[in-house]
Structure formats: C-alpha cells, structure tokens
Design an enzyme around this catalytic site. Structure first.
Site, PDB file in Angstrom:
ATOM      1  N   ASN A 162      27.536 -17.605 -30.644  1.00  0.00           N
ATOM      2  CA  ASN A 162      28.756 -16.926 -30.215  1.00  0.00           C
ATOM      3  C   ASN A 162      29.133 -17.421 -28.833  1.00  0.00           C
ATOM      4  O   ASN A 162      28.718 -16.875 -27.815  1.00  0.00           O
ATOM      5  CB  ASN A 162      28.547 -15.411 -30.230  1.00  0.00           C
ATOM      6  CG  ASN A 162      28.434 -14.901 -31.643  1.00  0.00           C
ATOM      7  OD1 ASN A 162      29.427 -14.854 -32.375  1.00  0.00           O
ATOM      8  ND2 ASN A 162      27.208 -14.599 -32.067  1.00  0.00           N
ATOM      9  N   GLU A 163      29.909 -18.478 -28.832  1.00  0.00           N
ATOM     10  CA  GLU A 163      30.281 -19.146 -27.593  1.00  0.00           C
ATOM     11  C   GLU A 163      31.310 -18.304 -26.835  1.00  0.00           C
ATOM     12  O   GLU A 163      31.872 -17.347 -27.396  1.00  0.00           O
ATOM     13  CB  GLU A 163      30.869 -20.530 -27.926  1.00  0.00           C
ATOM     14  CG  GLU A 163      29.878 -21.467 -28.603  1.00  0.00           C
ATOM     15  CD  GLU A 163      28.776 -21.967 -27.672  1.00  0.00           C
ATOM     16  OE1 GLU A 163      28.478 -21.317 -26.648  1.00  0.00           O
ATOM     17  OE2 GLU A 163      28.194 -23.026 -27.979  1.00  0.00           O
ATOM     18  N   PRO A 164      31.572 -18.633 -25.565  1.00  0.00           N
ATOM     19  CA  PRO A 164      32.558 -17.876 -24.794  1.00  0.00           C
ATOM     20  C   PRO A 164      33.853 -17.699 -25.590  1.00  0.00           C
ATOM     21  O   PRO A 164      34.339 -18.635 -26.233  1.00  0.00           O
ATOM     22  CB  PRO A 164      32.784 -18.768 -23.575  1.00  0.00           C
ATOM     23  CG  PRO A 164      31.484 -19.493 -23.408  1.00  0.00           C
ATOM     24  CD  PRO A 164      30.957 -19.706 -24.785  1.00  0.00           C
TER      25      PRO A 164
END
Ligand code: F6R
Length: 646
Positions: A162-164
């Site tokens: 869950n990237e930025p």
C-alpha cells in the site's frame, strides 16, 4: 515510574510500541505470539487464520516458527494463511516471487496443508486480476477473517504494497509500485529495470480488518519511517499510520529501528530521565543544534527554555555542563588512531586503550571488498603511514555485485592476453565462449555459473588489491576469506555457520591483533554486514580467554549508508583535504562498484560521494559545536564486547 512513562509516551506514540534490544529477540517475541495463537485456536477446535508478510524483516520469525515446529511439536495443521502481496506479473517459481519466498522460509518446512495456503497470484491474466482480488477478499471472509496480521514496513511507509496514496478503505487490488520501493528491490532483481512495476496487495482496510495486527521493523534504515507511522498524523502518505486507528495493533522494534522515536531522540521532553554520560552528551548536542550555538556558548536560559531544567539543576550551571561535554567530545579526536610512538607523546596527551603498544598489529575486517576504504580509508592510510602492521580481511567475495558486462570485459582482456602471448588460445577461447553463451541466455536474477562466479570474485579481488596498494598495504597483508554463508550465488544467503566462524577464528588466532576494526554498519541492503559482524563477535567471544585478547581493542566503523550518532562516537579521526582526496582515489579503484550505491537509496549518490558527505557532515557538526574545524572526520565506536549488540 513505569506507568508514568507509559502515560507520557502515549502523548507521542499513537500505537503501542515494544522495543527489544536485538533483532533476534523481536523475531522470537513475534513467533511466540503466533505460536501461542495457533495452539489456543487448536484447543478451541478452530482454524488459526494468519496474514503473512515477506521481505527481509520476517525471515527470523519464520525461522523460529520452523524451529518450534521441529523441536517443540508446533503443528500447522489448523493454520490457514493469506499473504499480503505478490509482484505482478510474477511467475510463482521465479527466484524473487513471494510464493517462492514463503515456500523457502516456511511452508516447505512445516505441516501446513497446501490447500490452506493463499497468496495473490502473480500469473493471473490482467483482465482477471480485479475478479481475483474480489475472490481473495471473499476467501478471507469465508475463513472467518484474519486472526493475526504480520506486517513489515517499507521506507515509503507501505504495509503490504500500500504505497503512498492508499486510502483507509482500500482493499485487495493491483497497485503501481513507488519508485523508492522499486529502488529498494533492485538488489533482489539485479537491477531496478528488472523490478516489476506493479503488485497485487491486500488493502489498508483488509489489514485493519484483522483482529490483531503486529508491525515489526528492524534496523536503523527503518527508524525514520517508523517514527512517522507511530508519532505522526494519520495520513495516506504513510499507509502504516492507519494502524493508529486499530484497537489491537502493536509495533515491535529492535533498538535501532526505534531510534527516531521521541523516547530516544529527546526523552527529556517527555519527562524525567536518568542523566548518564551518553545521554548528557546527546542532550547538549541536541540543544546546541536547536538554538544554533556552539557548546561553550550555551546559557542557563537555553537549558531552562528547552526541556533541560533537570540537567541544569543536577550540574548547577550551564558552564559546568558545557565544559564537561566539550572536553568529552574534544578528547575523541586523534590523528593517531593506533596511538603515538613514545617519542611523539606529550605530557598532556589523552591516554588511549593499548597506548603503550607501538607499532600495533591491526586487523581491519571489511565485509565486502570495498567497505574498508569507503568507511575508513582515511584511518587506514594513517595507520599504515604511522608504521603499524595493517592487515585487511575481506569477509565475503562480493561476486554478486559485479555486472555481467564487467565480467565480459575482463574475459575479453584475458583472451587477448592469451592470444598475444600464445597461451593455449583454444582452451581459453572455449571457456570464454561458454561463459558468453551462459550470460546471453541468463534470466534476470538467475544464479551465475560456478566459473562466472569465480571471474567476478577475481574482479573484486583485483580491485581490492589496487585499493590496498594505494593505501600503503602490501598484498600479502590482504586476506580474502570468502565466508561460505555468502556464496550461494543468489541474493539470498545461507545462515551463519560454524565454517564461517572457524575461518574467522583461525585468522584472529594467527594474527593476534592489538587492534581490530569491524563494520558496525548494519543497513546494507541484503544483511551481509550484519552476518559478517556476528561472525566476528562470536569468534571474539570464543577467543576471549586467550592472552592476546586482553591487549586487543575493537573499534566499529560505519560508512556506506549511515554514520554513528555523535553521542556514541569514541574516536574521531580527522582528514585533511589531501587525505580525503586520496581516500576518494582508493574508492575509485573499485570500478565494478560504480553505480551500485544507487540501488538501496532513493538518491543517486555514488559510494565515494556518500562517504565524503558523511565525513564532511561530522566535521561540520564538530565545527558548529565549537570544536576544531576539519575538512572531514571518520568516526568510530569502541566495542566493549559484553553483548553481541552494538
Ligand atoms: C512484503 C510486504 C512489504 C514489506 C516491506 C519491508 O510482503 O508486504 O510491505 O514488509 O517492503 O520489506 P523488508 O522487510 O524487506 O524491509
């Protein structure tokens, strides 16, 4: 008191945090919790549903679970697993697939029924991915939801992938990987270009749906992002910060990963502390930087107005504290890292450990063939120049970090050399062709053939010899140890074995050094430095009863990725502009390592630039604190050998 501290911490730490001194203790604590849960569920006649993570962080947990299975009969018959993520696209058999990772580290070694294992499938056709993600969420629900979710954290703050930008309500889906994440993974894939651009990951909501969430982090590299997640505001910029909303989440850290939490950076702002020497030094350096003054100009008001009233009260005046810390720091500086010869000694000189032995036998352990010059090239040259018998032990071959194209260049050279001098050209041509064929057909990440590994090893040895010569160290004092734990031919290494320790002990016994330097730089991308250091510590522990060890002083350097925190420095070796330049030239001898420093960091500085920036930063800090102004400073911490920690 403990309760008071907890209450004060909760003002800053918004997720419960447990800190263990050593990474191994973190892994054991997490594994124990998982094992207890599996057993409890079994007693209840229920499945235990685990959400699992991959990466370097949880490997110790899996090793401990496997041990519990083998030695203490922990059964996985009632365990159902759901992994967080998988690269996309990704063949399950590929060296870098998370499926393969899980098989290698856990599933192949325990009695979990195959049908109870679930992982996002990196081979799903693109137009079926969305449906497969919905099915994954359904499967978790049908299993009764996750009892326990294990997490690591990426430097972008990602949990799972869950990237930025990943929202609170995100669920399992296809996601594009952040540039930093791909850079961090580049080592595993032998180049950033080989890292997939996408991944399938559980979402933030999927993770928060677990009844218990444990995020673990190890090493100083994770410290900044951990502090953000734990003490910062909740935001989708750092997905891990959403754990603050979970009623039963916990962050479990080793001491290094916890280092940027307020309780360690400036604990005095949280409440009363016990003022021991290192903490006083830390507080004064912190204060000087906060108010931008040199140490000797700090006033009572500065202490009073910046949370340091207690320290002031204990010492009575700023003047006293300032002098104490100033002299303490100043006395770490020496241009004679091996001590002065008797005729150079002055009456007021500081007494250093082992001062009366001159010249000394010095053994510098360099994990890879270039860490010695990157991290302590200046000190190395001084030691050699000042008449000490300096040996360097290169612990691993470093063959893995040589690109094929460099190997090709050397092969071409070798065959022209053979042709020039008529040295069995047929044989050499045949070997070269075989290797060229191998390289042409090689898949990214595939293990090198044995002979190619040898060529790459030789390339690094040649570079180390050239750098050693440049630093004034004769070739017969360079020792190539080739510790076997490293020589798997792949990014994944074997655990440290008795063979590694034997090799290390043998050299130590043969040398009986008065001074040892070792890399306490634990942030290298594949954990090699950590293993190399453990080999040294363990060997020294076993050799401690020997007579020679009494006179032996062990210093730790840091370099390529991180510098020692100023409050920890025990010896500071200043470098003149000329010495800094000579150090740079020594690093340049490691031609095959050009560009390699870019992999694990998001910036694009080369090793020599990183080393210089850091050495200059220490010099600048000393200058700002009111100590002498140098061009650059290499910093060392003394290891007192009581624990295996730093
Ligand atoms: C892996 C995963 C990632 C990692 C993170 C840290 O399944 O989901 O979030 O936990 O990238 O990786 P390491 O532990 O290798 O630093």
């Amino acid at each position: 008191m403990e309760q008071m501290l907890d209450t004060m911490l909760s003002a800053r730490e918004r997720i419960p945090v447990a800190v263990h001194e050593e990474p191994l203790d973190v892994s054991r604590a997490v594994a124990q919790e998982i094992a207890d849960l599996i057993r409890t569920r079994k007693q209840q006649g229920r499945h235990c549903v685990l959400g699992l993570a991959t990466g370097s962080t949880p490997t110790g947990v899996y090793a401990e679970l496997v041990r519990l299975h083998r030695e203490e009969g922990l059964s996985f018959q009632n365990v159902v697993t759901f992994n967080l993520d998988e690269y996309y696209p990704m063949d399950a058999e590929a060296e870098q697939s998370y499926r393969r990772f899980m098989d290698d580290h856990l599933f192949d070694h325990v009695d979990i029924p195959a049908e109870q294992i679930h992982m996002p499938d990196g081979t799903t056709p693109l137009d079926e991915v969305a449906a497969s993600c919905v099915a994954y969420e359904d499967a978790i629900r049908k299993a009764g939801g996750l009892d326990f979710q294990l997490l690591g954290i990426g430097r972008t703050g990602h949990v799972g992938f869950n990237e930025p930008g990943s929202g609170r309500h995100s669920v399992t889906r296809l996601i594009t990987l952040d540039n930093v994440t791909r850079t961090d993974a580049a080592g595993d894939f032998f180049g950033k270009n080989n890292v997939p651009r996408r991944a399938i990951t559980m979402g933030v909501a999927t993770i928060l749906g677990a009844r218990r969430v444990v995020l673990m982090a190890l090493g100083e590299g994770k410290a900044p992002v951990v502090a953000h997640a734990v003490e910062g505001n909740i935001s989708d910029v750092i997905a891990a910060s959403f754990l603050q909303e979970h009623a039963n989440a916990q962050v479990i850290l080793d001491r290094a990963a916890a280092d940027r939490l307020t309780r360690y950076t400036c604990p005095w702002v949280l409440g009363p502390v016990t003022w021991e020497d290192r903490l006083i030094r830390k507080a004064v350096i912190w204060l000087a930087q906060c108010v931008d003054k040199p140490i000797l100009k700090l006033t009572d008001e500065d202490y009073n107005e910046n949370h340091l009233q207690d320290l002031l009260a204990e010492y009575g005046s700023a003047y006293e504290i300032n002098l104490h810390v100033f002299h303490d720091l100043n006395s770490t500086i020496t241009g004679w890292p091996g001590g002065k010869p008797a005729y150079r000694k002055l009456p007021g000189d500081r007494k250093w450990p082992g001062d009366d032995i001159h010249p000394k036998r010095v053994l510098v352990f360099s994990p890879h063939p270039d860490d010695d010059v990157i991290s302590m090239g200046g000190c190395l040259m001084r030691l050699a120049e000042q008449g000490h018998e300096v040996h360097v032990a290169y612990q691993v071959s470093g063959a893995l970090a040589v690109f094929d194209e460099d190997a090709e260049r050397f092969l071409e050279f070798a065959s022209s050399y053979n042709e020039l001098f008529d040295i069995a050209p047929d044989v050499s041509g045949e070997i070269r062709q075989r290797m060229a064929r191998f390289m042409a057909e090689k898949r990214p990440g595939q293990q090198d053939s044995g002979e190619l590994q040898l060529i790459k090893r030789e390339i690094r040895r040649g570079e180390a010899r050239a750098a050693g010569k440049h630093c004034g160290i004769p070739v017969d004092r360079l020792h190539f140890q080739d510790l076997p734990f490293y020589d798997t031919g792949t990014v994944r290494k074997n655990p440290l074995s008795e063979d590694d320790i034997d090799i290390t002990m043998r050299l130590l016994e043969q040398m009986r050094p008065h001074m040892i330097f070792a890399a306490g730089d634990l942030s290298d991308p594949h954990g090699t430095h950590r293993v190399c250091l453990t080999a040294i510590f363990e060997s020294l522990r076993r050799l401690a009863p020997k007579d020679w060890y009494e006179d032996c002083v062990v210093w730790l350097y840091r370099g390529a990725w991180q510098e020692w925190e100023p409050e920890r420095i025990d010896m500071s070796v200043p470098l003149s502009p000329g010495e800094l330049e000579r150090k740079r030239m020594a690093i340049f001898k490691h031609e095959s390592q050009k560009d390699k420093a870019m992999f694990p960091g998001s910036d694009s500085r080369e090793f020599w630039e990183r080393a210089e920036d850091r050495n200059r930063a220490t010099a600048r800090l000393f200058d700002r604190l009111g100590l002498a102004e140098y061009e650059a400073v290499e910093a060392f911490v003394r290891w007192r050998g009581t624990t295996t920690s730093l």
